[in-house]
Write a protein that holds these residues in place. Structure first.
Motif, PDB file in Angstrom:
ATOM      1  N   ALA A  23       0.743  -1.181   0.060  1.00 25.65           N
ATOM      2  CA  ALA A  23      -0.191  -0.206  -0.014  1.00 25.65           C
ATOM      3  C   ALA A  23       0.775   1.201  -0.064  1.00 25.65           C
ATOM      4  O   ALA A  23       0.389   2.073  -0.582  1.00 25.65           O
ATOM      5  CB  ALA A  23      -1.023  -0.119   1.145  1.00 25.65           C
ATOM      6  N   THR A  24       2.130   1.262   0.649  1.00 24.27           N
ATOM      7  CA  THR A  24       2.960   2.280   0.618  1.00 24.27           C
ATOM      8  C   THR A  24       3.941   2.436  -0.477  1.00 24.27           C
ATOM      9  O   THR A  24       4.514   3.617  -0.718  1.00 24.27           O
ATOM     10  CB  THR A  24       3.691   2.465   2.138  1.00 24.27           C
ATOM     11  OG1 THR A  24       4.380   1.308   1.991  1.00 24.27           O
ATOM     12  CG2 THR A  24       2.645   2.476   3.268  1.00 24.27           C
ATOM     13  N   THR A  25       3.888   1.461  -1.212  1.00 22.27           N
ATOM     14  CA  THR A  25       4.731   1.364  -2.543  1.00 22.27           C
ATOM     15  C   THR A  25       4.210   2.115  -3.616  1.00 22.27           C
ATOM     16  O   THR A  25       2.991   1.729  -3.871  1.00 22.27           O
ATOM     17  CB  THR A  25       5.070   0.059  -2.910  1.00 22.27           C
ATOM     18  OG1 THR A  25       5.677  -0.505  -1.771  1.00 22.27           O
ATOM     19  CG2 THR A  25       6.436  -0.051  -3.882  1.00 22.27           C
ATOM     20  N   PRO A  26       4.932   2.985  -4.316  1.00 23.93           N
ATOM     21  CA  PRO A  26       4.096   3.359  -5.901  1.00 23.93           C
ATOM     22  C   PRO A  26       3.765   2.399  -6.602  1.00 23.93           C
ATOM     23  O   PRO A  26       4.419   1.539  -6.729  1.00 23.93           O
ATOM     24  CB  PRO A  26       5.379   4.342  -6.331  1.00 23.93           C
ATOM     25  CG  PRO A  26       6.155   4.623  -5.151  1.00 23.93           C
ATOM     26  CD  PRO A  26       6.058   3.502  -4.105  1.00 23.93           C
ATOM     27  N   ALA A  77      -1.985  -2.103 -17.442  1.00 22.71           N
ATOM     28  CA  ALA A  77      -2.871  -2.745 -16.786  1.00 22.71           C
ATOM     29  C   ALA A  77      -2.449  -2.867 -15.379  1.00 22.71           C
ATOM     30  O   ALA A  77      -3.122  -2.772 -14.403  1.00 22.71           O
ATOM     31  CB  ALA A  77      -3.164  -4.235 -17.357  1.00 22.71           C
ATOM     32  N   TYR A  78      -1.440  -3.419 -14.906  1.00 19.05           N
ATOM     33  CA  TYR A  78      -0.781  -3.639 -13.590  1.00 19.05           C
ATOM     34  C   TYR A  78      -0.494  -2.413 -12.904  1.00 19.05           C
ATOM     35  O   TYR A  78      -0.816  -2.205 -11.660  1.00 19.05           O
ATOM     36  CB  TYR A  78       0.553  -4.771 -13.585  1.00 19.05           C
ATOM     37  CG  TYR A  78      -0.025  -6.321 -13.669  1.00 19.05           C
ATOM     38  CD1 TYR A  78      -0.868  -6.702 -12.651  1.00 19.05           C
ATOM     39  CD2 TYR A  78       0.419  -6.880 -14.718  1.00 19.05           C
ATOM     40  CE1 TYR A  78      -1.318  -8.133 -12.738  1.00 19.05           C
ATOM     41  CE2 TYR A  78       0.140  -8.293 -14.813  1.00 19.05           C
ATOM     42  CZ  TYR A  78      -0.838  -8.758 -13.779  1.00 19.05           C
ATOM     43  OH  TYR A  78      -1.243  -9.858 -13.927  1.00 19.05           O
ATOM     44  N   ILE A  84      -5.537   1.344  -8.210  1.00 17.45           N
ATOM     45  CA  ILE A  84      -6.942   1.118  -7.688  1.00 17.45           C
ATOM     46  C   ILE A  84      -6.693   0.343  -6.277  1.00 17.45           C
ATOM     47  O   ILE A  84      -7.530   0.565  -5.357  1.00 17.45           O
ATOM     48  CB  ILE A  84      -7.561   0.358  -8.714  1.00 17.45           C
ATOM     49  CG1 ILE A  84      -7.942   1.335  -9.898  1.00 17.45           C
ATOM     50  CG2 ILE A  84      -9.007  -0.177  -8.068  1.00 17.45           C
ATOM     51  CD1 ILE A  84      -8.325   0.515 -11.129  1.00 17.45           C
ATOM     52  N   LEU A  85      -5.835  -0.740  -6.236  1.00 13.54           N
ATOM     53  CA  LEU A  85      -5.686  -1.538  -5.058  1.00 13.54           C
ATOM     54  C   LEU A  85      -5.137  -0.623  -4.056  1.00 13.54           C
ATOM     55  O   LEU A  85      -5.919  -0.709  -2.958  1.00 13.54           O
ATOM     56  CB  LEU A  85      -4.627  -2.550  -5.147  1.00 13.54           C
ATOM     57  CG  LEU A  85      -4.423  -3.385  -4.040  1.00 13.54           C
ATOM     58  CD1 LEU A  85      -5.445  -4.320  -3.602  1.00 13.54           C
ATOM     59  CD2 LEU A  85      -3.188  -4.444  -4.291  1.00 13.54           C
ATOM     60  N   GLY A  89      -8.995  -0.804  -1.924  1.00 10.62           N
ATOM     61  CA  GLY A  89      -8.847  -1.890  -1.466  1.00 10.62           C
ATOM     62  C   GLY A  89      -9.134  -3.306  -2.313  1.00 10.62           C
ATOM     63  O   GLY A  89      -9.606  -2.954  -3.327  1.00 10.62           O
ATOM     64  N   ALA A  90      -8.530  -4.316  -1.720  1.00 14.98           N
ATOM     65  CA  ALA A  90      -8.481  -5.590  -2.311  1.00 14.98           C
ATOM     66  C   ALA A  90     -10.077  -5.940  -2.561  1.00 14.98           C
ATOM     67  O   ALA A  90     -10.270  -6.533  -3.755  1.00 14.98           O
ATOM     68  CB  ALA A  90      -7.877  -6.655  -1.580  1.00 14.98           C
TER      69      ALA A  90
END
Length: 152
Positions: A23-26, A77-78, A84-85, A89-90
């Motif tokens: 979550a904290t990684t670009p 796409a990734y 978005i994740l 959220g998942a």
């Protein structure tokens, strides 16, 4: 084949939950790390199975097609997936998978000249209704209005 489909669905679900750790990684770094690691893991297998030294040299159009798939259909796409994740959220991210059959049907009708049947429309309506129910907007009760307290 059915086992592979179930394993793919299970893996996709695990990936969304596991992806929360980043979550904290670009998102661009997460996507680059994931695609690089998966490419390195598949490299020995591709060398053993495909034996690329026995294959003909790819044409320019083939190389451009692979580059297009790599940049648009995979890398971009990734990057969007992990962005978005990070924001939604998942659980919300994985709801997008319900739209895959809808987009496949509409793309088939739009670009391949396939026929849109009543069962397709019913299926898309069921998917749309399911997404609304999961979202909680259909079955949620309106919150009672808070009384306004006069200020002095």
């Amino acid at each position: 084949a059915p086992g592979a489909v179930l394993l793919a669905a299970f893996s996709y679900g695990c990936a969304g939950v596991f992806g929360r750790r980043f979550a904290t990684t670009p998102p661009i770094l997460t996507a680059a790390g994931m695609t690089s690691a998966s490419s390195l893991m598949l490299l020995p297998l591709s060398i053993i199975v495909d034996q690329p030294w026995h294959l003909p040299v790819p044409t320019t159009s083939t190389i451009l097609a692979v580059l297009g798939f790599a940049t648009l259909s995979t890398a971009l796409a990734y990057i969007l997936y992990f962005a978005i994740l990070k924001r939604a959220g998942a659980s919300n991210l994985l709801l997008v998978t319900f739209l895959i059959p809808v987009s496949a049907i509409l793309l088939g009708v739009g670009f391949l000249g396939e026929v849109l049947l009543a069962q397709h429309m019913i299926g898309m309506a069921v998917i749309g209704f399911g997404l609304l129910v999961i979202d909680g907007r259909i079955l949620s009760r309106p919150k009672p209005a808070q009384p306004v307290t006069p200020t002095k």
